[in-house]
Structure formats: structure tokens, C-alpha cells
Design an enzyme around this catalytic site. Structure first.
Site, PDB file in Angstrom:
ATOM      1  N   ASN A  43       0.822  -1.215   0.000  1.00 20.04           N
ATOM      2  CA  ASN A  43       0.000   0.000   0.000  1.00 20.04           C
ATOM      3  C   ASN A  43       0.854   1.262   0.000  1.00 20.04           C
ATOM      4  O   ASN A  43       0.544   2.238  -0.702  1.00 20.04           O
ATOM      5  CB  ASN A  43      -0.918   0.011   1.217  1.00 20.04           C
ATOM      6  CG  ASN A  43      -1.906  -1.136   1.229  1.00 20.04           C
ATOM      7  OD1 ASN A  43      -2.139  -1.787   0.214  1.00 20.04           O
ATOM      8  ND2 ASN A  43      -2.490  -1.392   2.388  1.00 20.04           N
ATOM      9  N   GLY A  86      -3.927   4.945   6.353  1.00 20.48           N
ATOM     10  CA  GLY A  86      -2.652   5.231   7.002  1.00 20.48           C
ATOM     11  C   GLY A  86      -1.462   4.950   6.103  1.00 20.48           C
ATOM     12  O   GLY A  86      -0.467   5.679   6.119  1.00 20.48           O
ATOM     13  N   ASP A  87      -1.566   3.905   5.285  1.00 23.61           N
ATOM     14  CA  ASP A  87      -0.486   3.574   4.360  1.00 23.61           C
ATOM     15  C   ASP A  87      -0.377   4.611   3.239  1.00 23.61           C
ATOM     16  O   ASP A  87       0.728   4.979   2.823  1.00 23.61           O
ATOM     17  CB  ASP A  87      -0.695   2.187   3.771  1.00 23.61           C
ATOM     18  CG  ASP A  87      -0.638   1.094   4.826  1.00 23.61           C
ATOM     19  OD1 ASP A  87       0.084   1.279   5.820  1.00 23.61           O
ATOM     20  OD2 ASP A  87      -1.312   0.064   4.651  1.00 23.61           O
TER      21      ASP A  87
END
Length: 301
Positions: A52, A252-253
Site C-alpha cells: 500500500n 494510514g499507508d
């Protein structure tokens, strides 16, 4: 210049529960928990923290090099990475294990319940980071096998490649001594609000104290933006409002891809965080962790 992204490559099975977990789980019955959730939608996506983050960084135009392990069923993922223009020289395959699998269920409040099978991720320490790799300018330690996280952090330090310590879901594997060692080796630390509290509890250091031991610390706050800590001083960076909220998986990635892009270019940490917030807002409006597209010039952030 390239970013070495240490972390998991996984297949994500993502399900949507149209109710609220809180309405189905009775606190007084947790000792005999036995629940079933009807999930009318299900999809399978390419995921894992390294995949990701690499997707996000590549989307921005960066040179992403995952340092990760696939399993015997990983040929499709390997082909996808190459189609995206992501360098796979550090992606190995463990023939005696499956690729890591995440089963993620999200309710209507965007709460998530996840089951994770590590599989080949437990063999990620087989890949090594060596000094003098051509073009390697920065790295990140994202959630991975315990041994891989420890060895890769030490290898970054020996190779003098600055890196971000991003323990994520892997944080509970480490005690205070191990976490203090990671922080001592790292140049930056990135956590969400919950992880930040756990990190402080286990190390015995406050966020301000951690920030004085590294070049910068960022605490992401979801829809509230993030906090940037530098030398004990906190700066709040406002969130970017998404066009719609569809799926938080991988936000978040996506954010961390923006962080690496900015750090590699020498941007101030607050500007890196603004770019991360912009990417998080893009991602949350699309289903799956690697299905969003860039609609702005990162240089204008």
C-alpha cells in the site's frame, strides 16, 4: 532516489457490515463471545503495508522498492507490482507458505475487526538491506514479521540510510526495551493516536521526549488531521475533507507514502504531513487500499 519499504505484502479480503459492532456485542457477555455478522459485500484486494505504501509513493512519482516476502500464491501480486512500475528486486517468495492474508470487516461507523494470517511475512528477514545500494535514500520499517522488523532496522542503521519507524499493528510484539532501541536507530517515528499512547506507555517516554530523540514524530488522528512533533514542540496539521467516506482500509499507508515522498525531497515535516492528509482523503473515498488515483500535483501542497 529510492525508498526502501519494509513491511508486509498481503491479500485483503474486505467485508462490509451494514450495522454497528457495538449493537451486536454485549459488554457483560464478553467472556462467552459468540457473534456472527452478515456481510452482503465482499471484495479481495492487493494489500499489506509495504504494498500500500509503495502504491501511494509510486502514484506520486517516487521510486518505491518494497522489501517484503510473498508466498507460493504470490505470482499475481508480483506481476501487479511490476505493471505499476514498482521495483521488485527485494521481493522474495517463500514456496512453503501462503502470502499473508488479512480478513477485514468494517461497520457503518468505520470501526474494523481484522483477522491476519502472517504466512510468508514470517520469512521476510531473509531479505537484507546492505550499505551502498544504488539510489537508496530513505526507508521505512512498517508492520512485518518480528524478526524482520528488528533486523531491517539494524541494517538501515549500519547502512546509514535514514528511516521512519512505523510499528503500526506490530507494536504490541515489542516491549519497552525493544521499542526504545527502534527509536534510537530511527530518524522519524509515525504512529496513530492509539499506537502513540501505547508507545509512550511501553517506553516510559512522552511524545515530546520521543520527538527529542529523533528528527520528527508524527501522530495521525484520522479525521482530525495529525500532530507533528519536533524537538518537543507540537504542531497540528489540519485534515483534508474527503469527497465521501467509503472505506478507511489503507488510509494510514496512503498517508505514509506521502510522508516518504516529502522526506526524500527534504520538505519540512509539516508539509509532508499535509501531503499525507491529502492522500488519506483521496483513499478513503475509494474501496480497497490500492484503487485510488491522484487528482493533484504533489508539488503544490
Amino acid at each position: 532516489m529510492a525508498a526502501l519499504i519494509c513491511g508486509s505484502l498481503a491479500f485483503d479480503t474486505i467485508m462490509t457490515f451494514e450495522g454497528r459492532f457495538a449493537a451486536q456485542i454485549l459488554p457483560e457477555q464478553l467472556h462467552i463471545l459468540n457473534v456472527s455478522f452478515l456481510v452482503p459485500t465482499l471484495r479481495r484486494d492487493f494489500g499489506g503495508c509495504a504494498g500500500n505504501i509503495a502504491y501511494s509513493l509510486r502514484l506520486l512519482g517516487g521510486d518505491a522498492r518494497p522489501v517484503a516476502m510473498l508466498g507460493s500464491d504470490g505470482d499475481e501480486y508480483l506481476a501487479r507490482l511490476r505493471e505499476l512500475g514498482i521495483d521488485t528486486r527485494h521481493v522474495g517468495q517463500a514456496g512453503d507458505a501462503y502470502t499473508a492474508q488479512a480478513m477485514i470487516m468494517t461497520d457503518q461507523d468505520n470501526n474494523q475487526i481484522t483477522a491476519f494470517h502472517p504466512g510468508a511475512m514470517l520469512h521476510a528477514h531473509r531479505t537484507r538491506i546492505v550499505a551502498g545500494e544504488a539510489g537508496a535514500a530513505i526507508g521505512i520499517i512498517a508492520p512485518d514479521g518480528r524478526e524482520a522488523m528488528q533486523e531491517h532496522a539494524a541494517q538501515f542503521a549500519v547502512a546509514q540510510i535514514p528511516f521512519v519507524f512505523d510499528p503500526g499493528q506490530g507494536l504490541p510484539m515489542f516491549d519497552g526495551e525493544a521499542l526504545r532501541r527502534f527509536i534510537g536507530q530511527a530518524d522519524w517515528v509515525a504512529v496513530n493516536d492509539y499506537e502513540g499512547k501505547m508507545l509512550c506507555e511501553r517506553t516510559g517516554w512522552s511524545l515530546a521526549e520521543i520527538s527529542q530523540r529523533v528528527r520528527g514524530l508524527v501522530v495521525t488522528l484520522g479525521g482530525e488531521g495529525c500532530e507533528v512533533w519536533e524537538q518537543g514542540e507540537r504542531t497540528h496539521v489540519a485534515a483534508v475533507a474527503p469527497t465521501e467516506v467509503v472505506d478507511p482500509t489503507g488510509c494510514g499507508d496512503a498517508w505514509r507514502g506521502g510522508l516518504l515522498y516529502g522526506l526524500e525531497r527534504g520538505w519540512p515535516l509539516a508539509r509532508c504531513a499535509r501531503l499525507g492528509n491529502r492522500l488519506g482523503a483521496l483513499k478513503i473515498a475509494r474501496r480497497g487500499p490500492q484503487n485510488y488515483e491522484l487528482d493533484f500535483d504533489p508539488q503544490t501542497v
